[in-house]
Design an enzyme around this catalytic site. Sequence first.
Site, mmCIF file in Angstrom:
data_model
loop_
_atom_site.group_PDB
_atom_site.id
_atom_site.type_symbol
_atom_site.label_atom_id
_atom_site.label_comp_id
_atom_site.label_asym_id
_atom_site.label_seq_id
_atom_site.Cartn_x
_atom_site.Cartn_y
_atom_site.Cartn_z
ATOM 1 N N HIS A 37 3.065 6.256 -6.062
ATOM 2 C CA HIS A 37 1.809 7.004 -6.030
ATOM 3 C C HIS A 37 1.469 7.486 -4.621
ATOM 4 O O HIS A 37 0.497 8.200 -4.416
ATOM 5 C CB HIS A 37 0.681 6.110 -6.571
ATOM 6 C CG HIS A 37 -0.590 6.821 -6.866
ATOM 7 N ND1 HIS A 37 -1.746 6.633 -6.134
ATOM 8 C CD2 HIS A 37 -0.908 7.731 -7.825
ATOM 9 C CE1 HIS A 37 -2.707 7.390 -6.622
ATOM 10 N NE2 HIS A 37 -2.235 8.067 -7.650
ATOM 11 N N HIS A 95 -12.065 12.798 -4.031
ATOM 12 C CA HIS A 95 -10.799 12.125 -4.297
ATOM 13 C C HIS A 95 -10.201 11.431 -3.082
ATOM 14 O O HIS A 95 -9.332 10.569 -3.211
ATOM 15 C CB HIS A 95 -9.790 13.148 -4.853
ATOM 16 C CG HIS A 95 -8.566 12.549 -5.454
ATOM 17 N ND1 HIS A 95 -7.323 12.590 -4.836
ATOM 18 C CD2 HIS A 95 -8.380 11.883 -6.612
ATOM 19 C CE1 HIS A 95 -6.432 11.995 -5.597
ATOM 20 N NE2 HIS A 95 -7.045 11.548 -6.685
ATOM 21 N N TYR A 154 -9.873 19.141 -5.934
ATOM 22 C CA TYR A 154 -9.981 17.770 -5.449
ATOM 23 C C TYR A 154 -10.167 17.757 -3.932
ATOM 24 O O TYR A 154 -9.466 18.474 -3.218
ATOM 25 C CB TYR A 154 -8.712 16.979 -5.762
ATOM 26 C CG TYR A 154 -8.458 16.650 -7.219
ATOM 27 C CD1 TYR A 154 -7.819 15.472 -7.565
ATOM 28 C CD2 TYR A 154 -8.845 17.507 -8.245
ATOM 29 C CE1 TYR A 154 -7.562 15.151 -8.882
ATOM 30 C CE2 TYR A 154 -8.597 17.207 -9.570
ATOM 31 C CZ TYR A 154 -7.958 16.027 -9.884
ATOM 32 O OH TYR A 154 -7.707 15.722 -11.199
ATOM 33 N N ARG A 178 0.669 10.287 -15.906
ATOM 34 C CA ARG A 178 0.157 10.565 -17.237
ATOM 35 C C ARG A 178 -0.398 11.981 -17.376
ATOM 36 O O ARG A 178 -1.152 12.461 -16.553
ATOM 37 C CB ARG A 178 -0.943 9.556 -17.597
ATOM 38 C CG ARG A 178 -1.375 9.639 -19.055
ATOM 39 C CD ARG A 178 -2.543 8.746 -19.340
ATOM 40 N NE ARG A 178 -2.257 7.379 -18.983
ATOM 41 C CZ ARG A 178 -3.028 6.665 -18.178
ATOM 42 N NH1 ARG A 178 -4.095 7.193 -17.634
ATOM 43 N NH2 ARG A 178 -2.726 5.423 -17.914
ATOM 44 N N ARG A 190 2.336 14.543 -8.976
ATOM 45 C CA ARG A 190 1.968 15.582 -9.947
ATOM 46 C C ARG A 190 2.411 16.932 -9.403
ATOM 47 O O ARG A 190 2.235 17.218 -8.222
ATOM 48 C CB ARG A 190 0.460 15.599 -10.215
ATOM 49 C CG ARG A 190 -0.075 14.322 -10.837
ATOM 50 C CD ARG A 190 -1.521 14.478 -11.292
ATOM 51 N NE ARG A 190 -2.109 13.213 -11.689
ATOM 52 C CZ ARG A 190 -1.953 12.648 -12.879
ATOM 53 N NH1 ARG A 190 -1.201 13.259 -13.782
ATOM 54 N NH2 ARG A 190 -2.526 11.497 -13.168
#
Length: 684
Positions: free
Chosen positions: A441, A594, A470, A411, A381
């Site tokens: 990821h 997270h 996070y 997403r 991201r």
Amino acid sequence: MKDKDFKNYYVDRDISWMYFNHRILKEAQKDNVPLLERLSFLGIYSNNLDEFFRVRMASLNRLLESADKSAKKEKEHLKSTIKTINKLNNIYSKEYTETTDDVFTQLEEHNIRLLNEEKLNDEQKQYIKDFYYDKLNGSTNPIWLENISEIGKLQDNRIYLIVKRTEKEDTFGKKPKTDYAIVKVPDSEFGRFIVLPPSDGYQNTIYLDDVIRFCLPLIFIGFKPSSFEAYSFKFTKDAEMEMDNDSDYGMLQLIAKGVNSRKRGEPVRIIYDKLMPKDMQKKIMARLNVEHLDAALPSGRYQNHKDLMKFPDFGHSELKFPKWKHVMKEEFLSKESILKQIREKDRFIHVPYHSFDAYIRVLREAALNPDVKEIKTTLYRLANDSKVVKALVCAARNGKKVTAVVELLARFDEKSNIKWSKRMQEEGINVIYGVEGLKVHSKLLYIGSKKGNIASIGTGNFHEGNAKVYTDYLMMTARKELVSEVDRVFDFINRPFSQPRFRELLVSPNSMKTKLLQLINTEIKNAKAGKEAWLKIKINHITERDMVEKLYEASQAGVRIDLLIRGNCSLVPGVPGISNNIRAVGIIDRYLEHSRIIIACNGGLPKYYIGSADWMPRNLLNRIEVYTPVYDLDMQRDLLRTVEYGLEDTCNGRLIDGKGNDMIQTIVDEKPFRSQEELYNAYL
């Protein structure tokens, strides 16, 4: 454990998610949480629910449609899951409305007032008229309902008003003409809340929806004098078919691949003002082409409560969490080369307690240092104004060979990722768009240097915005065995069908799951031998069936298992004879938990790992994920403190019971303990 017995102690992923989101709603109900933060939690709850229905519920409905006679058991399970979710959603929706009303009532005690179009004084009415002519005019364009074949073709997750316009009777006594129109609320342009002039000692605001209601005579100017009724609604579309390879629905997913995509984009949930007259409801449902009315949920006057996260604070800082300054660790402020310091000793940061600018300093120095010849990184991201990308561009301009692996299927961040990918390509950076069939990821950085290569391995995205909210760890190391294996992960990304072996790193989909099971098996073996055996795991989600079953096996063998789980938890802790040695705690607080941390007793010589993977099928089977062992003693102590503080939390730590009750754990006669606050104070 037999499959039949196991199902009794396995919580479906999506039902567990509903319990998790409810924990966020419970945080909005706590009197000791500042009022504006409670509003923010209400906004987070609403936003989460929208995404859940767009993706997960849409997927469940698609799978149900695809089921045939060969998948009878799976179909019945799906029906039961969907029924439970809808039941919970109805219960939580009422609770949500009550909570929202309570918060706004308390805000009035602090002289902050939310008005509607019927409670305006003359000054405020004129203010809104001026606002309409200066800004809003031209952004409110009604569409006659009779001209819309399917409302579902409009943009979803936006607020709409269905307006009934009734002409006033004329002198000839003719029956008044009535027509209907749809107006989209242009909140993306003007924000959801419009601040009004103060009155009666109150600071006032109004929903943009109500501004439009007030302005309807101006919007429909030129028509005969009319009266107006306006009611809000919104709908959520089927966003995508999410193939996570959840074993519950494995057969159905294979079938679903052949299903025609005609359902893509159709409404899966409609929320509407419960005061909307029946005739207007029918018109909306018909235009939305809704077959199953259980997807329609009556609600309050206002939709899209995610906007509560941006409710104006009117300068009331006392109604928000006190600001916590991000701490810059001493070594990252030093004039000495940070790359040199990393070669001497492993370094780490724990954001957002520590400043993410520490990581940016590493990148910038690598971009400028003439000894550095190569930089490789994974980018899942990217922030809209990404300092990470700017540092990589700087490196490329300075003649470094730069490779960026960008995941375009992250997403809801696709737009930002695509924008920066094009920019990086223009600057000569080698951009790799992930791996077909596997999301990348992992959170990796590799710096190739004449004086010694360096790697960074983290638990969260290299995203400045996320790093302010996070909680994540980034470990920077020059240990040759770790750095060389990080480099080999990049080789694997380039050649995904190769089968590299990793001795140090746990890499999925290669061998991560196998090694995690081995880690637990070691604890089982030690427990059976009468040795000390325990696991402390901090993670976002645990739903993978083999991992759940292995933890149950460990519990039955006498292994003490402490879990810090933020989200989905398919385990049912505390069941006699099954999971009585398992305790699971979920924390909802100002920061989003997270980081993924694993600490295993290992016969008295604990093993420490951090990484990017949750224990879900998608992470262990369908993504490139990485856990790294942690050898630095300072970092080990920090990881242990983080986990133990979370387990001791009596302010925000809720005991997960697998039934959705999730009460805050309490310890009699002890001072309340809030883990995030204690960690922040420890880092100062």
